[in-house]
Scaffold this motif. Structure first.
Motif, short mmCIF file in Angstrom:
data_model
loop_
_atom_site.label_atom_id
_atom_site.label_comp_id
_atom_site.label_asym_id
_atom_site.label_seq_id
_atom_site.Cartn_x
_atom_site.Cartn_y
_atom_site.Cartn_z
N UNK A 1 0.80 -1.22 0.00
CA UNK A 1 0.00 0.00 0.00
C UNK A 1 0.83 1.27 0.00
N UNK A 2 2.12 1.16 -0.21
CA UNK A 2 2.96 2.34 -0.16
C UNK A 2 3.28 2.75 1.26
N UNK A 3 2.92 1.94 2.23
CA UNK A 3 3.21 2.24 3.62
C UNK A 3 4.54 1.60 3.97
N UNK A 4 5.38 2.34 4.65
CA UNK A 4 6.56 1.71 5.18
C UNK A 4 7.82 1.99 4.44
N UNK A 5 8.11 3.18 4.18
CA UNK A 5 9.36 3.73 3.68
C UNK A 5 10.37 2.79 3.11
N UNK B 1 6.04 0.99 13.42
CA UNK B 1 5.85 -0.44 13.13
C UNK B 1 4.53 -0.70 12.42
N UNK B 2 3.53 0.10 12.72
CA UNK B 2 2.22 -0.10 12.09
C UNK B 2 2.20 0.29 10.62
N UNK B 3 3.24 0.96 10.15
CA UNK B 3 3.27 1.42 8.76
C UNK B 3 4.25 0.64 7.90
N UNK B 4 4.93 -0.33 8.47
CA UNK B 4 6.01 -1.00 7.77
C UNK B 4 5.57 -2.28 7.06
#
Length: 151
Positions: A25-29, A125-128
């Protein structure tokens, strides 16, 4: 005043329920994003926390038993986070060491810093993507555990 009981197991178990779809989803650099890798800020915080705790020990040797394990853990966190950052960006220059904190920090300042670091790591952590969650969740759990011990 009631405090939330955030154990390492509880944080990691909660993260297991994140859908693997978040990875796409494009989350998590790190991959294809113009945003800086979110682990950079976590590594910077780990170095700053280690420097703060070391300064508190230097200011009051009686804190050594309580804070030296934290200095060691946060130094290891910085190294592990930097290794993960370098895995995705091998050309990134090595970070500068954290500057020494001003004044004579004490146990309370260290506790507040590590609590903030734990919260930040939990949010990141929730975005990775799944392959990075374990490392950051472990950092969050460790910081939260130390914050509880120092409270």
């Amino acid at each position: 005043m009631a405090r939330a009981a955030w154990s390492r197991r509880r944080v990691l178990a909660g993260l297991l329920f994140l859908p693997p779809a978040l990875a796409g989803c494009g989350l998590g650099g790190g991959s294809g994003s113009d945003e800086p890798d979110p682990l950079i800020a976590l590594a910077d915080a780990a170095r700053a926390d280690a420097a703060l705790a070391a300064a508190a020990v230097a200011a009051d040797r009686r804190l050594a038993d309580a804070l030296q394990p934290l200095v060691d853990a946060r130094t290891e966190h910085a190294a592990a986070l930097e290794a993960e950052i370098a895995r995705l960006d091998p050309d990134r220059p090595s970070p500068a060491p954290a500057p020494p904190p001003p004044g004579r920090p004490g146990r309370a300042e260290v506790q507040q810093a590590v609590l903030a670091s734990g919260r930040a790591a939990g949010e990141v952590a929730l975005t990775l993507p799944p392959e990075r969650v374990g490392l950051v969740a472990s950092v969050a759990a460790c910081c939260n555990a130390y914050a509880e011990v120092l409270a």
